[in-house]
Scaffold this motif. Structure first.
Motif, short mmCIF file in Angstrom:
data_model
loop_
_atom_site.label_atom_id
_atom_site.label_comp_id
_atom_site.label_asym_id
_atom_site.label_seq_id
_atom_site.Cartn_x
_atom_site.Cartn_y
_atom_site.Cartn_z
N SER A 68 -8.46 3.10 -0.55
CA SER A 68 -7.42 2.50 -1.41
C SER A 68 -7.93 1.74 -2.63
CB SER A 68 -6.50 1.61 -0.57
OG SER A 68 -7.24 0.77 0.26
N GLU B 192 -3.48 7.18 -3.43
CA GLU B 192 -4.75 6.60 -2.97
C GLU B 192 -4.51 5.26 -2.26
OE1 GLU B 192 -7.98 8.15 -4.80
OE2 GLU B 192 -8.63 7.73 -2.76
N MET B 193 -3.55 4.50 -2.75
CA MET B 193 -3.27 3.20 -2.13
C MET B 193 -2.76 3.33 -0.69
SD MET B 193 -3.66 0.10 -3.48
CE MET B 193 -2.24 -1.00 -3.39
N PHE C 57 -5.07 -2.08 -6.47
CA PHE C 57 -5.47 -2.64 -5.17
C PHE C 57 -5.81 -4.12 -5.29
CE2 PHE C 57 -8.82 -3.99 -2.33
CZ PHE C 57 -8.50 -3.47 -1.08
N HIS D 176 0.83 -1.21 0.00
CA HIS D 176 0.00 0.00 0.00
C HIS D 176 0.86 1.27 0.00
CE1 HIS D 176 -4.21 -1.22 0.13
NE2 HIS D 176 -3.83 -2.27 0.84
#
Ligand SMILES: *[C@@H]1O[C@H](CO)[C@@H](O)[C@H](O)[C@H]1NC(C)=O
Ligand SMILES: *[C@@H]1O[C@H](CO)[C@@H](O)[C@H](O)[C@H]1NC(C)=O
Ligand SMILES: [Cu+2]
Length: 331
Positions: free
Chosen positions: A230, A223-224, A236, A217
Motif C-alpha cells: 500500500s 494499491e492502497m 498512504f 485503505h
C-alpha cells in the motif's frame, strides 16, 4: 543529599528539560493548505521518487520504493499485532524525515512553517470521490482509469513506474486506485469517536486498525487496498498520519498511562484479511523481538531494515518525547 548531589540532580534536570521536545513541528490537515503549500509537498514527494534507492533491498529503484519495500517485507510483523500503531507512527516519521532531509521539504520547520501532513478524513467519509485531496493539480490525482490495472489517469503520480508490488511481486506497474465510497464510510467521525472512547490499548488499537484504517485503505482502493504494498500510493502517508492523530488523540486522554503501556500479540495470525499470503521468500516473523514473551512490550523493536536506526515501542509512544517532536493542528 549533599550539596554536590543537589547540584548534579539540578543539572540533570535542566539537561533533560533541554533535550525534551519544546517546539514541536506542526502537522496540519491537507485541506487547510494553500495551493502553493500543496505543490511544495507534492514536489518533495516527486523528488523522493527520483532519488536512488540506498537500502539494498530486493526491488527498489528509488528512495520512495525503499520505504515501500520496508513495509512490504515487514507486513507480517507490523499488522494485527500490538506494534501496528507504533510501527506506522515511526514509518510516517521516516517518510517525513526523508522528504525534509533528502528533498529539502521546508514544510517541516517547526519554528517557521508548520508541517502539512495529514488527511482529515471524517468529512470525506462516504464520498471519497469528491475529496479535494484527489485534485489532479493540487492533490494526489484522481481515481484509476477504469481499466483492469486501475492505473492513475491524472495527477502528479500518474506516470510513476513502481517496481514494488502489487503485494509481494517485484515488477514494474502503475500506481493504481479504485475509489470506493461505500468502504470509505468507516472513516466517519462516529467510527473514529467510538475508537477514541475505548478504555484501553487492547481495545483501542484493534478498533483503529479494523475500522478507520481499513476504511481509508479500501476507500482509496487499488494499491492502497493491498495490505502489503500500500505505500506505493503516496496518499498512504497522509492516511497513516491521520490514523496517528487518532492514536494520539486517544493517548492524550490519559497521557501518562497511554504512553507507557502497550499490549497485544507480537506475532500476526497466518491469515490476515486484506493481506495476500506470505511467500517463502519473506521469513515468518518470530515476534519476540525485544519482548520477553509473545506479548508486545515497550521494549519491542521496530525494525526499519536499515532506513535509520531501529527504535523501540517506548521510543515512539510519546509524539512529544525525546525522539519524536510534533503535534497535530486541529482541522
Ligand atoms: C537541497 O538543498 C541543498 C543546499 O541548498 C542543495 O545542495 C541540494 O541539491 C538540494 N537538494 C534537492 C533534492 O533539491
Ligand atoms: C533492527 O532489528 C532487527 C531485528 O531485531 C535486526 O536484525 C537488525 O540488525 C536491526 N538493525 C539495526 C540497524 O539495528
Ligand atoms: Cu501498514
Amino acid at each position: 543529599m549533599s550539596q554536590l548531589c543537589r547540584l548534579l540532580a539540578f543539572m540533570l534536570a535542566v539537561s533533560s528539560t533541554l533535550a525534551a521536545c519544546t517546539n514541536p513541528g506542526k502537522r496540519r490537515p491537507w485541506h487547510t493548505l494553500s495551493n502553493d503549500e500543496k505543490l511544495e509537498y507534492i514536489h518533495a514527494e516527486l523528488c523522493f521518487m527520483q532519488k536512488p534507492a540506498v537500502l539494498g533491498l530486493p526491488g527498489p529503484r528509488t528512495r520512495f520504493d525503499d520505504l515501500q519495500a520496508v513495509h512490504q517485507r515487514q507486513a507480517y510483523a507490523v499488522h494485527f499485532v500490538g506494534a501496528f500503531l507504533p510501527f506506522h507512527r515511526l514509518f510516517v516519521h521516516a517518510h517525513e524525515t526523508a522528504l525534509r532531509t533528502e528533498c529539502n521539504y521546508s514544510g517541516y520547520q517547526p519554528y517557521v512553517t508548520p508541517l502539512p501532513l495529514y488527511w482529515h478524513e471524517q468529512p470525506d467519509a462516504g464520498h471519497f470521490h469528491t475529496s479535494a485531496i484527489f485534485d489532479a493539480t493540487y492533490g494526489f490525482g484522481g481515481d484509476g482509469d477504469g481499466g483492469n490495472a486501475q492505473c492513475l489517469a491524472t495527477g502528479p503520480f500518474a506516470n510513476y513506474a513502481n517496481p514494488i508490488g502489487p503485494a509481494y511481486a517485484l515488477a514494474d506497474h502503475c500506481i493504481s486506485r479504485q475509489i470506493t465510497d461505500a468502504a470509505s464510510r468507516a472513516t466517519a467521525a462516529a467510527a473514529v469517536d467510538a475508537c477514541l472512547a475505548k478504555p484501553d490499548f487492547g481495545s483501542a488499537w484493534p478498533c483503529i486498525e479494523c475500522v478507520p484504517h481499513v476504511g481509508g485503505h479500501f476507500g482509496v482502493g487499488g494499491e492502497m487496498a493491498n495490505g502489503v504494498s500500500s505505500p506505493g500510493d503516496p496518499i498512504f502517508y497522509l492516511h497513516h498520519a491521520w490514523l496517528d492523530k487518532v492514536f494520539w488523540d486517544w493517548q492524550a486522554r490519559d497521557r501518562e498511562e497511554r504512553t507507557t503501556t502497550i499490549s497485544g500479540p507480537n506475532v500476526a495470525p497466518d491469515y490476515m484479511p486484506g493481506f495476500p499470503p506470505r511467500p517463502d521468500s519473506i521469513p515468518r516473523p518470530t515476534g519476540a523481538d525485544g519482548d520477553p514473551g509473545m506479548t508486545t512490550t515497550m521494549g519491542h523493536v521496530l525494525n526499519m531494515l536499515g532506513n535509520g536506526p531501529n527504535q523501540t515501542v517506548a521510543d515512539v509512544m510519546d509524539i512529544q518525547g525525546d525522539f519524536l517532536c510534533y503535534e497535530y493542528v486541529e482541522p
